[in-house]
Design a protein around this motif. Structure first.
Motif, PDB file in Angstrom:
ATOM      1  N   ILE A   1       0.820  -1.212   0.000  1.00 49.59           N
ATOM      2  CA  ILE A   1       0.000   0.000   0.000  1.00 49.59           C
ATOM      3  C   ILE A   1       0.857   1.266   0.000  1.00 49.59           C
ATOM      4  O   ILE A   1       0.692   2.128  -0.884  1.00 49.59           O
ATOM      5  CB  ILE A   1      -0.981  -0.022   1.187  1.00 49.59           C
ATOM      6  N   PRO A   2       1.773   1.449   0.963  1.00 47.20           N
ATOM      7  CA  PRO A   2       2.600   2.681   0.907  1.00 47.20           C
ATOM      8  C   PRO A   2       3.508   2.743  -0.314  1.00 47.20           C
ATOM      9  O   PRO A   2       3.784   3.837  -0.822  1.00 47.20           O
ATOM     10  CB  PRO A   2       3.430   2.602   2.204  1.00 47.20           C
TER      11      PRO A   2
ATOM     12  N   LEU B   1       2.853   1.599  -3.396  1.00 42.30           N
ATOM     13  CA  LEU B   1       2.053   2.029  -4.538  1.00 42.30           C
ATOM     14  C   LEU B   1       1.617   3.483  -4.396  1.00 42.30           C
ATOM     15  O   LEU B   1       1.514   4.214  -5.396  1.00 42.30           O
ATOM     16  CB  LEU B   1       0.828   1.121  -4.692  1.00 42.30           C
ATOM     17  N   PHE B   2       1.363   3.912  -3.162  1.00 37.93           N
ATOM     18  CA  PHE B   2       1.009   5.326  -2.938  1.00 37.93           C
ATOM     19  C   PHE B   2       2.172   6.231  -3.325  1.00 37.93           C
ATOM     20  O   PHE B   2       1.992   7.251  -4.004  1.00 37.93           O
ATOM     21  CB  PHE B   2       0.632   5.547  -1.469  1.00 37.93           C
ATOM     22  N   LEU B   3       3.390   5.850  -2.906  1.00 44.81           N
ATOM     23  CA  LEU B   3       4.576   6.635  -3.238  1.00 44.81           C
ATOM     24  C   LEU B   3       4.811   6.652  -4.747  1.00 44.81           C
ATOM     25  O   LEU B   3       5.120   7.706  -5.325  1.00 44.81           O
ATOM     26  CB  LEU B   3       5.791   6.058  -2.510  1.00 44.81           C
TER      27      LEU B   3
ATOM     28  N   SER C   1       2.580   6.235  -7.138  1.00 49.11           N
ATOM     29  CA  SER C   1       1.544   7.040  -7.796  1.00 49.11           C
ATOM     30  C   SER C   1       1.830   8.533  -7.666  1.00 49.11           C
ATOM     31  O   SER C   1       1.595   9.311  -8.596  1.00 49.11           O
ATOM     32  CB  SER C   1       0.166   6.708  -7.200  1.00 49.11           C
ATOM     33  N   THR C   2       2.365   8.939  -6.516  1.00 55.36           N
ATOM     34  CA  THR C   2       2.709  10.347  -6.316  1.00 55.36           C
ATOM     35  C   THR C   2       3.868  10.764  -7.220  1.00 55.36           C
ATOM     36  O   THR C   2       3.833  11.832  -7.841  1.00 55.36           O
ATOM     37  CB  THR C   2       3.083  10.600  -4.844  1.00 55.36           C
TER      38      THR C   2
ATOM     39  N   TYR D   1      -4.038  16.757  -8.160  1.00 54.32           N
ATOM     40  CA  TYR D   1      -3.478  15.621  -7.416  1.00 54.32           C
ATOM     41  C   TYR D   1      -4.543  14.962  -6.538  1.00 54.32           C
ATOM     42  O   TYR D   1      -4.639  13.733  -6.481  1.00 54.32           O
ATOM     43  CB  TYR D   1      -2.314  16.097  -6.564  1.00 54.32           C
TER      44      TYR D   1
ATOM     45  N   LEU E   1      -5.788  11.101  -6.841  1.00 55.30           N
ATOM     46  CA  LEU E   1      -5.774  10.106  -5.764  1.00 55.30           C
ATOM     47  C   LEU E   1      -7.176   9.553  -5.505  1.00 55.30           C
ATOM     48  O   LEU E   1      -7.357   8.343  -5.299  1.00 55.30           O
ATOM     49  CB  LEU E   1      -5.218  10.711  -4.483  1.00 55.30           C
ATOM     50  N   LYS E   2      -8.163  10.429  -5.507  1.00 59.64           N
ATOM     51  CA  LYS E   2      -9.547  10.010  -5.273  1.00 59.64           C
ATOM     52  C   LYS E   2     -10.001   9.015  -6.332  1.00 59.64           C
ATOM     53  O   LYS E   2     -10.625   7.987  -6.025  1.00 59.64           O
ATOM     54  CB  LYS E   2     -10.458  11.233  -5.255  1.00 59.64           C
TER      55      LYS E   2
ATOM     56  N   ILE F   1      -8.227   5.535  -5.867  1.00 66.85           N
ATOM     57  CA  ILE F   1      -8.823   4.765  -4.769  1.00 66.85           C
ATOM     58  C   ILE F   1     -10.109   4.087  -5.237  1.00 66.85           C
ATOM     59  O   ILE F   1     -10.422   2.958  -4.838  1.00 66.85           O
ATOM     60  CB  ILE F   1      -9.096   5.680  -3.554  1.00 66.85           C
TER      61      ILE F   1
END
Length: 320
Positions: free
Chosen positions: A13-14, A16-18, A20-21, A65, A69-70, A73
């Protein structure tokens, strides 16, 4: 084991979040305006501004951004500026072609690289060992774009044996499908095959020097059984690691390969998206590749647990 797998899944999870950012930031740094690119250099300013508003590009980077992200998700990668359809549908349309090319290339690399590495280890310091390792060194050092161009020049232009562009169709016969697949798969398989050969040789050389291998030979067990059944099993962990890394690298290597051979896959889609400043398509495609990369690493970790249950990813040390 299930606890370890669950922890590894949570770690995705973190990551993929990183990723994506980072993708979002990098795409916004690409020179050029998607709206101006779509309308052409002669488009009036009002038309460009109107298209920017329709695409949501007139909003601040922070607003874009948060929307990005929304949508992620919710599993929505947005719509492609260039193609005018959902990014998800485009990815599902092209990804099977890249997957086919990657699987064939990986298969070629495995059936060539691992046996060569095993034979080189069992025939240490022989002519075969020297020649195969020199070829493997050349294979690892060879740029894939140069190799692809050389294959096209030799087998398509000069000899005219194989087609150089496009993807064949089974509707036109099995040979049409296979012939279009040969050159790109060989180009993509060269570096992994050379890497497998070198790593397999190194790992096998460490294992065949162990006392238990000498003991098996002293008991009169056939050399073939000693090497392929006992030595190879204990030499697998580093080989499995390299297989996982090379499998992931095939996706990045496919970008160059698909561009050279005009293969209609994910790599070619990304190149076209970058040229057309298609932010949504770039973000979706790279995020998909990132997910596959971390998923393959997870599979490698799970495989490690089966090969060697003493491996502990919690940092508490393995069982004795």
């Amino acid at each position: 084991m299930l606890k370890t797998i669950f922890k590894r899944l949570l770690q995705l999870i973190p990551i993929l979040f990183l990723v994506s950012t980072i993708i979002f930031v990098i795409t916004r740094m690409i020179p050029g305006d998607p709206a101006a690119t779509m309308l052409g250099p002669q488009a009036p300013v009002d038309a460009v501004e109107q298209l920017r508003e329709e695409l949501g590009l007139n909003k601040s980077i922070g607003e874009q951004y948060l929307i990005y992200l929304k949508d992620i998700i919710k599993g929505d990668f947005g719509r492609s500026y260039q193609y005018g359809q959902s990014v998800t549908s485009l990815l599902f349309e092209r990804f099977p072609n890249t997957l086919l090319l990657s699987i064939v290339s990986l298969f070629l690399a495995l059936i060539i690289g691992i046996p060569i590495g095993i034979i080189s280890a069992t025939k240490h310091y022989s002519i075969f060992d020297y020649v195969s390792m020199i070829i493997a060194l050349i294979g690892v050092s060879m740029p894939i774009f140069w190799l692809g161009l050389m294959l096209v020049l030799i087998f398509s232009v000069n000899l005219q044996w194989l087609p150089s562009i496009g993807m064949g169709s089974l509707q036109n016969g099995l040979w049409d499908f296979i012939s279009h697949l040969i050159l790109p798969s060989v180009a993509l398989a060269t570096i992994p095959a050379a890497t497998f050969a070198r790593v397999t040789r190194s790992s096998m050389l460490d294992v065949v020097k162990e006392d238990y291998i000498k003991s098996l030979r002293s008991k009169g067990i056939k050399e073939k059984s000693v090497i392929w059944k006992h030595a190879l099993k204990n030499a697998l962990p580093p080989i499995v690691t390299v297989i996982g890394l090379q499998t992931s690298s095939l996706l990045s290597g496919a970008i160059l390969t698909e561009t050279i051979f005009s293969w209609p896959g994910l790599g070619r889609l990304i190149v076209d998206a970058i040229q057309n400043r298609d932010y949504m398509l770039i973000q979706g495609a790279v995020l998909l590749i990132a997910f596959i990369f971390v998923f393959i690493n997870l599979i490698v970790d799970i495989t490690y647990l089966y090969i060697n249950p003493k491996i502990n990813y919690d940092g508490k040390g393995g069982d004795k």
